[in-house]
Motif scaffolding. Structure first.
Motif, mmCIF file in Angstrom:
data_model
loop_
_atom_site.group_PDB
_atom_site.id
_atom_site.type_symbol
_atom_site.label_atom_id
_atom_site.label_comp_id
_atom_site.label_asym_id
_atom_site.label_seq_id
_atom_site.Cartn_x
_atom_site.Cartn_y
_atom_site.Cartn_z
ATOM 1 N N UNK A 5 -11.897 12.671 3.001
ATOM 2 C CA UNK A 5 -10.476 12.352 2.990
ATOM 3 C C UNK A 5 -10.239 11.106 2.138
ATOM 4 N N UNK A 6 -9.000 10.634 2.125
ATOM 5 C CA UNK A 6 -8.657 9.475 1.291
ATOM 6 C C UNK A 6 -7.933 8.438 2.134
ATOM 7 N N UNK A 7 -8.107 7.171 1.767
ATOM 8 C CA UNK A 7 -7.514 6.053 2.495
ATOM 9 C C UNK A 7 -6.324 5.504 1.706
ATOM 10 N N UNK A 8 -5.122 5.649 2.259
ATOM 11 C CA UNK A 8 -3.902 5.154 1.625
ATOM 12 C C UNK A 8 -3.557 3.774 2.190
ATOM 13 N N UNK A 9 -3.266 2.821 1.318
ATOM 14 C CA UNK A 9 -2.951 1.450 1.719
ATOM 15 C C UNK A 9 -1.463 1.180 1.504
ATOM 16 N N UNK A 10 -0.767 0.818 2.577
ATOM 17 C CA UNK A 10 0.663 0.522 2.516
ATOM 18 C C UNK A 10 0.925 -0.787 3.264
ATOM 19 N N UNK A 11 1.676 -1.694 2.620
ATOM 20 C CA UNK A 11 2.122 -2.928 3.254
ATOM 21 C C UNK A 11 3.633 -2.924 3.398
ATOM 22 N N UNK A 46 1.807 -11.882 7.601
ATOM 23 C CA UNK A 46 1.381 -12.547 6.364
ATOM 24 C C UNK A 46 0.000 -12.007 5.990
ATOM 25 N N UNK A 47 -0.012 -11.106 5.020
ATOM 26 C CA UNK A 47 -1.209 -10.297 4.760
ATOM 27 C C UNK A 47 -1.544 -10.306 3.277
ATOM 28 N N UNK A 48 -2.820 -10.482 2.961
ATOM 29 C CA UNK A 48 -3.299 -10.479 1.583
ATOM 30 C C UNK A 48 -4.181 -9.248 1.354
ATOM 31 N N UNK A 49 -3.925 -8.548 0.260
ATOM 32 C CA UNK A 49 -4.757 -7.418 -0.173
ATOM 33 C C UNK A 49 -5.279 -7.761 -1.557
ATOM 34 N N UNK A 50 -6.601 -7.820 -1.710
ATOM 35 C CA UNK A 50 -7.193 -8.270 -2.965
ATOM 36 C C UNK A 50 -8.133 -7.218 -3.530
ATOM 37 N N UNK A 51 -8.195 -7.146 -4.861
ATOM 38 C CA UNK A 51 -9.136 -6.225 -5.500
ATOM 39 C C UNK A 51 -9.607 -6.777 -6.841
ATOM 40 N N UNK A 52 -10.764 -6.300 -7.266
ATOM 41 C CA UNK A 52 -11.339 -6.667 -8.560
ATOM 42 C C UNK A 52 -11.506 -5.416 -9.409
ATOM 43 N N UNK A 66 -1.422 -13.943 9.366
ATOM 44 C CA UNK A 66 -0.821 -13.693 10.680
ATOM 45 C C UNK A 66 -0.553 -12.206 10.777
ATOM 46 N N UNK A 67 -0.976 -11.588 11.868
ATOM 47 C CA UNK A 67 -1.079 -10.139 11.916
ATOM 48 C C UNK A 67 0.092 -9.379 12.479
ATOM 49 N N UNK A 68 1.310 -9.918 12.412
ATOM 50 C CA UNK A 68 2.476 -9.202 12.920
ATOM 51 C C UNK A 68 2.961 -8.254 11.829
ATOM 52 N N UNK A 69 2.196 -7.187 11.582
ATOM 53 C CA UNK A 69 2.525 -6.272 10.497
ATOM 54 C C UNK A 69 2.119 -4.853 10.821
ATOM 55 N N UNK A 70 2.641 -3.917 10.047
ATOM 56 C CA UNK A 70 2.416 -2.490 10.289
ATOM 57 C C UNK A 70 1.791 -1.825 9.062
ATOM 58 N N UNK A 71 0.759 -2.416 8.542
ATOM 59 C CA UNK A 71 0.103 -1.861 7.357
ATOM 60 C C UNK A 71 -0.729 -0.632 7.721
ATOM 61 N N UNK A 72 -1.069 0.137 6.694
ATOM 62 C CA UNK A 72 -2.030 1.233 6.858
ATOM 63 C C UNK A 72 -3.208 1.009 5.928
ATOM 64 N N UNK A 73 -4.379 1.451 6.351
ATOM 65 C CA UNK A 73 -5.541 1.520 5.476
ATOM 66 C C UNK A 73 -6.442 0.316 5.418
ATOM 67 N N UNK A 74 -6.047 -0.815 6.020
ATOM 68 C CA UNK A 74 -6.837 -2.028 5.839
ATOM 69 C C UNK A 74 -8.134 -2.019 6.633
ATOM 70 N N UNK A 75 -8.189 -1.257 7.711
ATOM 71 C CA UNK A 75 -9.440 -1.180 8.484
ATOM 72 C C UNK A 75 -10.557 -0.632 7.611
ATOM 73 N N UNK A 76 -10.279 0.448 6.884
ATOM 74 C CA UNK A 76 -11.314 1.041 6.029
ATOM 75 C C UNK A 76 -11.598 0.163 4.813
ATOM 76 N N UNK A 77 -10.562 -0.494 4.288
ATOM 77 C CA UNK A 77 -10.783 -1.398 3.155
ATOM 78 C C UNK A 77 -11.805 -2.462 3.523
ATOM 79 N N UNK A 78 -11.649 -3.053 4.706
ATOM 80 C CA UNK A 78 -12.573 -4.102 5.106
ATOM 81 C C UNK A 78 -13.940 -3.557 5.518
ATOM 82 N N UNK A 79 -13.984 -2.321 5.967
ATOM 83 C CA UNK A 79 -15.273 -1.727 6.354
ATOM 84 C C UNK A 79 -16.107 -1.355 5.141
#
Length: 348
Positions: free
Chosen positions: A124-130, A277-283, A71-84
């Motif tokens: 530049x660099x992409x910073x991810x904040x939740x 309600x946001x999930x950030x995943x990495x390997x 559910x997208x009621x959040x103010x995260x940064x960086x997720x657009x580039x993560x998914x791209x």
């Protein structure tokens, strides 16, 4: 104490040695916790948490990543580039809603200092904040989180079992009307065809739900009337960070991340209208170089139709559920602004 120390077992898969996201080799977690009065009737009850996918240079050695929005009621940064682009190249930072700009700046300052080439001889660099909203205990409008606190959290990061409960970004968070915050858990799955073990680790920032929604009977919890729940609305938020050493592509990580919603739902959440309600995943299976002269990269990945993928789905749901319950089980009664008190859940 963790919920397993209270005699409650969640799920069927084995847990890692630390039962923490840091069971995934190389992953580090650090906190900065703020708890003090400042000014007239103002109180800092908040903090910052940093999750580092490995202990090498994150910008020059990126990891495969994805995000999934329940559910997208959040103010995260960086997720657009993560998914791209399907990679993460900086620490994953967690904080309160109004702390996102300061934490973004602090993490950026840290990464620029470590990488003089950023913005000069390279991109530049992409910073991810939740984030979650801790405004019931924290004087959130006064912006107590500063860039230096993000730097401190990154510098405090260790591979040991992470602190949980009312620490770091979780200091002021409330879950099901009781003290929530940081929680973590892990699972180990086995690929018998290759005799290989894979680990999934989960860390949550829990700040959602009403007392009446909590599925207490699942966790052998008997609530005492003498310990009141905070009258929170159903809306709230949770940030779920999922780490694994399984060799997965970005799309596969997104598929695994979706199963975190199962674990969240088992606790009683229904992903409310105003909940982020946001999930950030990495390997960590591959480190992707920022610069390479070759035009073709070769990586190995699990097959989507292999049985171990179903085990990873199960691991994600189990680890998420247990991480949420650990955030409750590990938290302590906390006082905040204007004398507000949120009590630890009375598991005992």
């Amino acid at each position: 104490m963790k919920i397993r120390q209270r005699g409650v077992t969640i799920g069927n898969l084995p847990v890692g040695q630390k039962n923490c996201i840091t069971d995934v080799a190389g992953v580090k977690v650090g906190h900065t916790t703020l708890e003090h009065e400042f000014g007239e009737e103002k109180y800092a009850c908040t903090g910052v948490t940093a999750i580092l996918p490995h202990d090498d240079n994150l910008f020059h050695h990126k990891v495969v990543a994805a995000s999934y929005i329940l559910n997208g009621f959040g103010k995260t940064t960086g997720l657009v580039q993560v998914d791209e682009l399907g990679v993460i190249e900086a620490p994953i930072m967690l904080t309160n809603t109004f702390g996102v700009p300061a934490v973004t700046q602090g993490a950026l300052m840290y990464m620029l200092k470590a990488n003089p080439d950023i913005g000069v001889s390279t991109g530049t660099i992409n910073i991810v904040v939740g984030e979650c909203n801790d405004g019931r205990l924290n004087s959130i409008r006064e912006l107590p989180v500063e860039p230096k606190h993000a730097v401190e959290a990154i510098q405090n990061a260790k591979m040991e079992a992470a602190e949980e409960g009312a620490v770091g970004a979780g200091k002021g968070m409330i879950c099901f009307g009781y003290k929530g915050g940081i929680g973590s858990s892990s699972r180990v799955v086995y690929d018998t065809s290759s005799d290989t073990a894979y680990t999934i680790g989960c860390m949550v920032l829990s700040n959602f739900g009403q007392k009446e929604e909590f599925q207490a009977e699942r966790y052998k919890a008997t609530e005492e009337n003498s310990v009141p729940a905070y009258p929170t609305p159903a809306d709230g938020s949770i940030i779920i960070v999922l780490a694994t050493d399984a060799p997965l592509g970005s799309n596969q990580l997104k598929r695994v991340a979706k199963r975190c919603g199962i674990g969240l739902g088992r606790t009683g959440s229904h992903f409310s209208n105003g909940s982020g309600d946001i999930v950030i995943a990495f390997s960590t299976a591959h480190k992707i170089p920022h610069v390479s002269e070759i035009s073709v990269e070769t990586r190995y990945m699990l097959r989507d139709d292999h049985a171990v993928m179903n085990d990873l789905f199960q691991a994600a749901s189990e680890a998420t559920e247990e991480a949420i319950i650990n955030s409750l089980s590990q938290a302590v009664t906390t006082k905040g602004r204007q004398g507000e008190t949120v009590y630890a859940y009375p598991f005992d």
